[in-house]
Design an enzyme around this catalytic site. Structure first.
Site, PDB file in Angstrom:
ATOM      1  N   LYS B 212      32.786  39.614  23.538  1.00  0.00           N
ATOM      2  CA  LYS B 212      31.577  40.292  24.518  1.00  0.00           C
ATOM      3  C   LYS B 212      32.558  41.331  25.342  1.00  0.00           C
ATOM      4  O   LYS B 212      31.934  42.585  25.294  1.00  0.00           O
ATOM      5  CB  LYS B 212      31.555  39.295  25.724  1.00  0.00           C
ATOM      6  N   GLU B 218      43.647  38.176  21.382  1.00  0.00           N
ATOM      7  CA  GLU B 218      43.570  37.382  19.925  1.00  0.00           C
ATOM      8  C   GLU B 218      42.765  38.130  19.084  1.00  0.00           C
ATOM      9  O   GLU B 218      43.236  38.395  17.851  1.00  0.00           O
ATOM     10  CB  GLU B 218      43.235  35.864  20.171  1.00  0.00           C
ATOM     11  N   GLY B 269      30.581  32.458  26.467  1.00  0.00           N
ATOM     12  CA  GLY B 269      30.987  32.227  25.415  1.00  0.00           C
ATOM     13  C   GLY B 269      30.425  30.869  24.830  1.00  0.00           C
ATOM     14  O   GLY B 269      30.280  30.564  23.651  1.00  0.00           O
ATOM     15  N   ARG B 270      30.760  29.949  25.434  1.00  0.00           N
ATOM     16  CA  ARG B 270      30.808  28.330  24.967  1.00  0.00           C
ATOM     17  C   ARG B 270      29.051  28.249  24.887  1.00  0.00           C
ATOM     18  O   ARG B 270      28.785  27.072  24.260  1.00  0.00           O
ATOM     19  CB  ARG B 270      31.270  27.561  25.805  1.00  0.00           C
ATOM     20  N   GLU B 356      35.407  23.060  29.598  1.00  0.00           N
ATOM     21  CA  GLU B 356      35.420  24.454  30.384  1.00  0.00           C
ATOM     22  C   GLU B 356      34.296  24.426  30.975  1.00  0.00           C
ATOM     23  O   GLU B 356      34.795  25.307  32.104  1.00  0.00           O
ATOM     24  CB  GLU B 356      35.356  25.393  29.201  1.00  0.00           C
ATOM     25  N   HIS B 387      38.837   4.023  11.330  1.00  0.00           N
ATOM     26  CA  HIS B 387      40.130   3.512  10.958  1.00  0.00           C
ATOM     27  C   HIS B 387      41.371   4.609  11.511  1.00  0.00           C
ATOM     28  O   HIS B 387      42.383   4.348  11.100  1.00  0.00           O
ATOM     29  CB  HIS B 387      40.133   4.202   9.268  1.00  0.00           C
ATOM     30  N   LYS B 502      47.039  34.095  31.037  1.00  0.00           N
ATOM     31  CA  LYS B 502      46.777  35.385  30.337  1.00  0.00           C
ATOM     32  C   LYS B 502      47.736  36.395  30.935  1.00  0.00           C
ATOM     33  O   LYS B 502      48.585  36.847  30.553  1.00  0.00           O
ATOM     34  CB  LYS B 502      45.462  36.028  30.350  1.00  0.00           C
TER      35      LYS B 502
END
Lengths: 526, 526
Positions: B212, B218, B269-270, B356, B387, B502
């Site tokens: 954005k 990253e 973002g999420r 978040e 399991h 950050k």
């Protein structure tokens, strides 16, 4: 004589409750913080190190934890276990997964055989088989080499081997020992098997059917699914399938398989990555030498776990600090955060290993315990997690102890320098930064930007993720979970909690339901 | 006028604390249990249903929850949100992700444009672009069709789109609308990008760079990594890359990209899977019609969330019950358990979405709250989880509320009948069985085989996982999280908790560290 006492019967546990809560932000700041990071580190096998500087412990707490380890007879209980005592009291079984990678103590005889020799023999048989597949001596009906291996298994027969495969795939490609690609079919959801089968060349695939009992519903269903696909492709399933099972299972001597390799009742599913369960798929994928190196690393970590002084025994110390966090400080969860994409499924494996082993509320004698036991384990690789759930970890209302894992070097060692640093340096810078950010926080007038700190973490640091370090990492956690089980006085080696669901599911499929179960069955069109 | 009050200021919350704890094992047994399962169900969009029979609520608790919804003005706050109020108070932004899939209320104008029209225009631009790629009108330098799409993004630009891709991949193949395979590069770990690039045909790949701000470390690092690989292969990166970004970012009008599609500051973002962030990769992979159907499902779920009566509003009811479990009953975690392999990464997406958004400890005014907020979210697909970690869920000392998801039909609809039932029937039988096993338990003289029961769960049941039902499922959880944020009075739309890490990582890379951080940096060879 061993004493199996509940955690709350041990004097050191009561003393721990009176310990002053270490102020992590304070002790991790300044020169004292630097000293802490230098000194609070324990060497692990294969050059790894367990650093616990950012845990809420100090000399006083550690002294009590050492005392707790003695009172709980952790070393003595481990000795009993590897010498072949019936530590799995619920199922009345020995617990021998450490023997799959080496001899730790006395020879252990069971079922009329030396068990170390038995496991080694299976490893050797698998090695021979894998070498023949790689050499084109064992081939498909058309005389062509197999190129793909597909593991069919669920739970421990899936999560561990899958996580190990993903952890070593890039390393093996880089080091010229990548032999065959592996896929995994686990879920009874038919779309799982269908999707895997769509994506592979079945004519050149060898399938590894993994079920200790030979009766796991999901696995047998998926086997039929695969056999169906093989037959539809005009292939003979018996020429494409091997079995990993116990010698007494219906799969053991069946003509339906090219070969059968054996495990036994003394290897729990979640502890089976170093047995034939992991051995077949990993030896086929990467060659027997890689699998042997992985076992070597695990064995070295087991040897480290023999150390009687908890401050020199990383698995024992990790276990003790974890119990302190769970039972004294009251934290309900633990996050596993590997800064390595190759370990993307390692947290899912540890989730099973830990939660299935110690998610119990009765002690080994079947008596309810008065304290909490195994915590909730979850995790994703960093830096991905930083852009996801770390918000809650930093600023949420529930404190979650963290277990970081990081390596100085990447596996493929292909990198680019951007803005003055490589990707690998950025990755490592981030994990270092997170530890300090979680521990120390940062005051801000704007409370929304305020970081309380006091979030404890540890880190395991290694040079590179290799077969050896992966083995050491795996065994570290297996031994940690075992020591925690001793502390909580639970049986970490059975899993009765999975039974009721199985029984009820069978009833649904037989249409023998009533009440709520009948209505749910109807809603789901069964 | 809206009142933004803390949860503990609301009279209904205090009343809820005095409610009798519903005995789940009792109410779920016998004919009453059957009635409960029939009646405690709310229709959702696209034929889904939210069934909460196995939750610890009764008429009395539900009445208080309805009162709580009124006092917290949940519907009114949602109305404010979709009509364009500055609900993201921290960053002083509107919150408009619902507008990416339809208009819920008044026209919302911002940045001099109608926002619904803006999002629709981006969707249309992407559709046109994707159609041209599929038709071979947009091709690589050699004039050949692109066959692969690779998303470069992290956090919300990765988890949601990746989970949605995996959820629809099999469905699209089955229904003849599978256009291109998609891959994802997210981690700054150089092995992530290297491994993806090794596995694809770069000459026929189109890369979607998603950031954005255009400044995510990253993502820019991985972009350089990819550009490097393209150049080494003799290719022009500008002919292989598109950008999804905000109009004001440095990526927006750059000649480095074939095209740029836009999102804006009003889409977190999420919450961005239904914006261009999910739109580009999903439209390229499956075609614009599939993406449009997915948006349709999400919009229908948004409309369901408009319902003012919580008992007819599944997202609101789910939210209310969750807060009751978290703040009154005191459960710290929630597990998301889809009985669908296609939803394998859906829990990881919800983990970000939820943790978040609501992992906060200050209210929207920046004042500390006196109660717990967002819970720890984790999960894996069933039956795999059965399991693995279900042992702790059944018999552990920490109660974890469960959210099951199941579909009557598989996606590929390829199945085999074994022992009198199909795989899909076995899958559904298992989820039905688990709900009842968790709720009712089973007494056993052997305490080790005893099941206490009283483990609450809900289930969302659908006919099949399709683009429409996936959209509805996604929006359900987005709206649930939003309503819970209103109840906790937190800002669910910022994420200040990710900032400190950050800042410190940058300091490490600039070698401007001291104390503990310097020692960690040294240990990691940075």
């Amino acid at each position: 004589m061993l004493k199996w006492e509940n955690l709350d019967q041990l004097p050191a546990f009561q003393e721990l409750k009176n310990e002053k809560h270490v102020d992590l932000a304070e002790v991790m700041t300044g020169a004292a913080g630097a000293d802490r990071v230098k000194s609070m580190s324990v060497p692990m096998a294969e050059g790894l190190a367990y650093n616990y500087a950012a845990k809420e412990v100090d000399e006083s707490v550690l002294a009590k934890l050492v005392k707790l380890a003695e009172e709980a007879q952790l070393s003595e209980k481990f000795e009993e276990l590897y010498n072949g005592a019936v530590v799995n009291t619920g199922e009345k079984r020995l617990v021998l997964h450490q023997l799959t990678r080496g001899q730790l103590g006395k020879a252990v005889e069971a079922d009329g055989t030396d068990k170390r020799a038995f496991y080694k023999k299976q490893q050797d048989r698998i090695a021979e088989f894998a070498n023949k597949v790689h050499a084109g001596e064992i081939v498909n009906a058309a005389g062509e080499k197999f190129t793909t291996v597909v593991q069919i298994g669920i739970g421990g027969s899936d999560l561990g081997p899958r996580a190990m495969y993903l952890a070593l795939e890039n390393w093996a490609r880089k080091h010229g020992c990548f032999k065959m690609e592996a896929h995994f079919i686990s879920n009874v959801d038919p779309d799982d098997a269908s999707a895997v089968l769509q994506g592979i060349d079945v004519a050149h695939s060898i399938f590894v059917l993994v079920s200790k009992s030979g009766t796991t519903l999901e696995t047998l269903t998926n086997e039929s699914f695969v056999k169906d696909a093989l037959k539809k492709a005009g292939l003979d399933p018996a020429k494409h399938m091997i079995a990993v099972t116990s010698e007494t299972s219906p799969l053991a001597k069946s003509a339906d398989y090219l070969a059968a390799f054996y495990m036994d009742d003394y290897i729990g599913g979640r502890y089976s990555s170093t047995s034939a369960v992991g051995g077949a798929v990993l030896s086929l994928a990467f060659g027997p030498d890689v699998f042997a190196a992985f076992l070597d690393g695990a064995h070295k970590a087991d040897e480290t776990a023999l150390e009687k002084d908890p401050l020199k025994n990383p698995a024992m110390l990790d276990a003790l600090i974890g119990v302190y966090e769970r039972n004294v400080l009251g934290y309900p969860c633990t996050a596993v955060l590997p800064y390595s994409q190759a370990l993307s499924r390692f947290p899912a494996h540890l989730q099973q290993l830990d939660m299935e082993s110690n998610g119990k509320s009765v002690n080994r004698f079947g008596e309810p315990v008065n304290y909490v036991t195994g915590s909730i384990i979850f995790g994703e690789p960093g830096t991905n997690g930083q852009h996801s759930f770390y918000q809650l970890l930093h600023q949420g209302t529930t404190i979650v102890p963290l277990q970081f894992i990081a390596f100085r070097k990447s596996q493929i060692e292909n990198d680019v320098d951007i803005q003055g640093s490589t990707s690998q340096q950025k990755l490592c810078a981030n994990v270092a930064a997170q530890i300090v950010a979680f521990a120390c926080g940062k005051k801000d007038e704007n409370r929304n930007k305020n970081f309380e700190g006091h979030r404890p973490s540890s880190i395991i640091i290694g040079d590179q993720l290799t077969p050896e370090t992966l083995g050491a990492l795996l065994a570290h956690y297996e031994n940690k979970v075992m020591f925690q089980g001793f502390l909580w006085n639970v049986n970490s080696f059975d899993q009765e909690g999975v039974q009721l669901g199985k029984v009820l599911a069978k009833r649904v499929l037989a249409h023998e339901t009533e009440g709520a179960l009948a209505v749910y069955s109807e809603l789901l069109n069964i």
